[in-house]
Scaffold this active site. Sequence first.
Site, short mmCIF file in Angstrom:
data_model
loop_
_atom_site.label_atom_id
_atom_site.label_comp_id
_atom_site.label_asym_id
_atom_site.label_seq_id
_atom_site.Cartn_x
_atom_site.Cartn_y
_atom_site.Cartn_z
N SER A 541 -5.76 -8.67 6.74
CA SER A 541 -4.99 -9.18 5.59
C SER A 541 -5.75 -9.78 5.38
O SER A 541 -7.39 -10.22 5.36
CB SER A 541 -3.86 -9.37 5.67
OG SER A 541 -3.01 -9.47 4.49
N ASP A 627 0.44 0.06 0.48
CA ASP A 627 1.02 -1.43 0.38
C ASP A 627 0.83 -2.54 -0.87
O ASP A 627 -0.16 -1.83 -1.59
CB ASP A 627 -0.98 -2.28 1.46
CG ASP A 627 -0.98 -3.07 1.99
OD1 ASP A 627 -0.40 -3.87 1.58
OD2 ASP A 627 -1.99 -3.00 2.56
N HIS A 662 1.08 -2.09 4.31
CA HIS A 662 0.43 -3.20 4.79
C HIS A 662 0.80 -3.17 6.48
O HIS A 662 -0.22 -3.73 7.49
CB HIS A 662 0.98 -4.70 4.20
CG HIS A 662 0.24 -5.60 4.68
ND1 HIS A 662 -0.71 -6.21 4.13
CD2 HIS A 662 0.65 -6.11 5.15
CE1 HIS A 662 -1.50 -7.19 4.08
NE2 HIS A 662 -1.19 -7.23 4.98
#
Length: 690
Positions: A541, A627, A662
Amino acid sequence: MTLPTPPIAATRPHQFERHGASISDPWAWLKDPDYPDVGDKDVLAYLEAENAYFEAVMAPHRPLVDRLYEEMKARIKEDESSVPQKDGDWLYWTAYETGGQYRKWWRRPVGAPDDGSADVLLLDEPALAEGKEYFRLGAFAVSNDARLLAYAIDDNGSERFTIHVKDLTTGALLPDTIPGMLSDIVWTTDDSAFLYGLANKEWRTDNARLHVLGTDPATDVELYHEDDEGYRVAVSETSDRRWIVIATGDHVTSEVRLYPANDPRAAPILVAPRQAGREYDVDTHGDTLFIHTNDVNPMWRLVTAPIASPGEWTELIGPSAHFYMTGVECYRDFFIVEGREDGLDQVAIHRYDAPTVPERIAFPEASYAAGSGDNPEYDQTVIRLGYESMVTPGTVYDYDTATKTLATLKVQEIPSGYDAGKYRTKRLHIAARDGTQVPVSIVYPADFPRDGSRPLFLYAYGAYGHAIPPGFSTGRLSLLDRGFAYAIAHIRGGDDLGQQWYHDGKLDKRTNTFNDFVDVARGLIAEGWTSAGRIAIAGRSAGGELMGAVVNSDPELWGAVIADVPFVDVLNTMLDESLPLTPGEWPEWGNPITDPAAFQLIRSYSPYDNVRAQDYPPLFISGGLNDPRVTYWEPAKWAAKLRATKTDDNVLLLKTNMGAGHGGKSGRFESLREAAEEHAFVLWQLSVEA
């Protein structure tokens, strides 16, 4: 080995002007204009082509992936269960069955035999997940009278959950079903209703709503609505369950209201109006508010105020230069203060009659991760704690506040065997280029030579004030047992050393994060831990943004790079206020729409914008089609641009999970297989004997 021919994404002219600069983005078409519905045939065809290429390239290494997967799986106790914890008249716990991807939730009456005869199954995740490519349980809230369960599930990775309510006496589902939820669930005192928050079309929780059981959710009362598009609303409750907490805020400012749990429609108590840059959270003891705040110092402090006069703050525990106060929890006879002293976790008991005298809980190692665990009851004298280190498996303790003793309830079992004596761990400090000492936690085989010959795996995150603790990992053992050292760089941007450490890695100081990581790597090389080109690095991320920045700046240092759901298209994302997260992210990154300086700074480091014609290390990039945090097109555009621009023949892989978000694939074994793929890639690229 001759690799298959990789897919090449088409380029389509796309240009825009901002602050006097002209930006060309020929891969902008990879963002489906109908997102979050992704149906563009060209976009899907490219992602599928990349996935096919990924499978073809990894095919010769499948035996290694399988071997690593079996190693990792063998370290997991398949019938793992949590330690039961008392809440009212029941003991609650979770358990996996052998071969199970998901947990089952159980309880039994306090005092009943633990032979299984009195066990009651509350929720069967495997049954709920059956036939689904993705499954995730979100909120889980048992009513105060223990007769009802409200829970929420996401079955596609989009993080839009659906609430269901189950009657625990009959096992039947009530008709109350609420889709689109993104929050916790809190019951009212009489269990006739609960509070929750819906996600709006921008995937932002801007509300707190009250649902009365048996009524149409369309008629639910909105108790609070947040108009600032950068703020998000959260619901919780105080430790004594007398008050429902509705908090709103962004990354730097917060505002809290208290609603009586026995009458949530009553006028709320505003603890303190929002003040830019001030954060606070609240618990209660009797008629006193305990307010944990950074109003005068980024190391935070604890103040109190009468509930009747919430604005009259009196300092109870002041800020400390070395102790970073991260949280406060109130119980009937004492309150707990958690924090980190010089970066090391601390848990302290404070008595109400001597609140400034901490009773620190002593832990057995010099470097570790520790904190309070599941402690649902307000009236209790024994506190559940969690503990681990880079060489010590996860341990569950009970701390008796009367005798001040720790009792070990459970140590993580590793069925295939584990000998902590085979490994060593240290906490190092390495100077960054501006002289700042950056902590590094490292674990390595006991016979590890410091001659630069061995590979090293370096991990970091470095954003949002999120610290990476020096904890234990069974998957990591597959690298250690093949001669690796494994290091965590506690770089600026996290709050490992306090909130100022976080501030020193955000906004106009963002590049400190990238420089710290590179300088830690160079320091480890200088100290003989490894050598240039023998370092595998990983980030996820915002940590994936870190990966993108350092492969642009110092590509020769890295032998393999894992960038999971990487936030690499920073400039375009921060310029697009229609995206779900963007307005709330401006306090973290800056607003390049209105601020020319922020535009220029983000443009100077945004990984996608700074790809250039140079040799890059081998890259393994992942994304998730659903995501909502790092949209799928960020890794896709980055991979496409790298393919078209880089001057080397090193392998570049893009894997997009077409049915996940995610967090990657759900299920404990599916996530293990993904980890095995990444480890196999690292071993392959660093030519480590498998």
